[in-house]
Design a protein around this motif. Structure first.
Motif, PDB file in Angstrom:
ATOM      1  N   VAL A  17       0.836  -1.207   0.000  1.00 48.77           N
ATOM      2  CA  VAL A  17       0.000   0.000   0.000  1.00 48.77           C
ATOM      3  C   VAL A  17       0.869   1.255   0.000  1.00 48.77           C
ATOM      4  O   VAL A  17       0.625   2.185  -0.775  1.00 48.77           O
ATOM      5  N   VAL A  18       1.887   1.283   0.841  1.00 49.15           N
ATOM      6  CA  VAL A  18       2.775   2.451   0.900  1.00 49.15           C
ATOM      7  C   VAL A  18       3.496   2.638  -0.441  1.00 49.15           C
ATOM      8  O   VAL A  18       3.590   3.755  -0.955  1.00 49.15           O
ATOM      9  N   VAL A  21       1.054   4.067  -3.015  1.00 52.38           N
ATOM     10  CA  VAL A  21       0.763   5.493  -2.791  1.00 52.38           C
ATOM     11  C   VAL A  21       1.963   6.355  -3.191  1.00 52.38           C
ATOM     12  O   VAL A  21       1.814   7.364  -3.892  1.00 52.38           O
ATOM     13  N   VAL A  22       3.152   5.951  -2.775  1.00 50.68           N
ATOM     14  CA  VAL A  22       4.345   6.754  -3.074  1.00 50.68           C
ATOM     15  C   VAL A  22       4.632   6.786  -4.572  1.00 50.68           C
ATOM     16  O   VAL A  22       4.901   7.839  -5.147  1.00 50.68           O
ATOM     17  N   THR A  23       4.557   5.625  -5.232  1.00 46.66           N
ATOM     18  CA  THR A  23       4.877   5.594  -6.656  1.00 46.66           C
ATOM     19  C   THR A  23       3.726   6.054  -7.535  1.00 46.66           C
ATOM     20  O   THR A  23       3.941   6.400  -8.693  1.00 46.66           O
ATOM     21  N   ILE A  50       0.372  -1.538 -10.170  1.00 49.16           N
ATOM     22  CA  ILE A  50      -0.135  -2.425  -9.119  1.00 49.16           C
ATOM     23  C   ILE A  50       0.780  -3.638  -8.947  1.00 49.16           C
ATOM     24  O   ILE A  50       1.093  -4.035  -7.816  1.00 49.16           O
ATOM     25  N   ALA A  51       1.227  -4.243 -10.055  1.00 43.31           N
ATOM     26  CA  ALA A  51       2.131  -5.395  -9.963  1.00 43.31           C
ATOM     27  C   ALA A  51       3.437  -5.004  -9.265  1.00 43.31           C
ATOM     28  O   ALA A  51       3.953  -5.763  -8.437  1.00 43.31           O
ATOM     29  N   VAL A  54       2.742  -4.709  -5.495  1.00 43.37           N
ATOM     30  CA  VAL A  54       2.583  -6.027  -4.846  1.00 43.37           C
ATOM     31  C   VAL A  54       3.933  -6.725  -4.710  1.00 43.37           C
ATOM     32  O   VAL A  54       4.276  -7.239  -3.636  1.00 43.37           O
ATOM     33  N   LEU A  55       4.726  -6.739  -5.777  1.00 44.74           N
ATOM     34  CA  LEU A  55       6.034  -7.392  -5.715  1.00 44.74           C
ATOM     35  C   LEU A  55       6.982  -6.682  -4.747  1.00 44.74           C
ATOM     36  O   LEU A  55       7.746  -7.330  -4.032  1.00 44.74           O
ATOM     37  N   SER A  56       6.904  -5.367  -4.710  1.00 42.04           N
ATOM     38  CA  SER A  56       7.725  -4.623  -3.749  1.00 42.04           C
ATOM     39  C   SER A  56       7.308  -4.947  -2.323  1.00 42.04           C
ATOM     40  O   SER A  56       8.152  -5.094  -1.435  1.00 42.04           O
TER      41      SER A  56
END
Length: 118
Positions: A17-18, A21-23, A50-51, A54-56
């Motif tokens: 989520v963070v 929002v940041v990217t 989104i991918a 999630v991966l991050s």
């Protein structure tokens, strides 16, 4: 990931989520009053965004949920620093123009033409 605890999954969700929002704020994938977008984002930007989030999140959870040694914490700091620098290098147009205006002149060989910023 089968051996992950609830702590791992909570870290993964929060980090995703963070990261989203940041990217998503700077390129205005998330509408906001600070940044504006002149041209609509291509359709593929949203799934990639989104991918990436999630991966991050999953990657960050592997570092953040296990805090066992000082060596591990130092590796974590390096990873976070690398992630922030890569975001500034790629995700932020303002940071990219600052970076190129300050560092590109040093990278140029003597006698070569100046680099264009656009």
């Amino acid at each position: 990931m089968r051996s992950w605890t609830t702590r791992h999954w909570l870290w993964a969700a929060a980090a995703a989520v963070v990261t989203a929002v940041v990217t998503g704020t700077t390129p205005v994938l998330i509408p906001n009053p600070v940044f504006t977008r002149m041209v609509e984002a291509p359709w593929w930007t949203y799934p990639v965004w989104i991918a990436s989030a999630v991966l991050s999140g999953l990657l960050i959870a592997t570092y953040a949920a296990d805090r066992s040694s000082a060596e591990h914490r130092q590796s974590e700091r390096r990873s976070i620093t690398g992630a922030v620098l890569s975001f500034l290098a790629v995700g932020s147009r303002r940071a990219t123009s600052w970076w190129s205006s300050h560092w590109a002149p040093m990278a140029r060989s003597p006698g070569s033409a100046p680099c264009s910023q656009y």
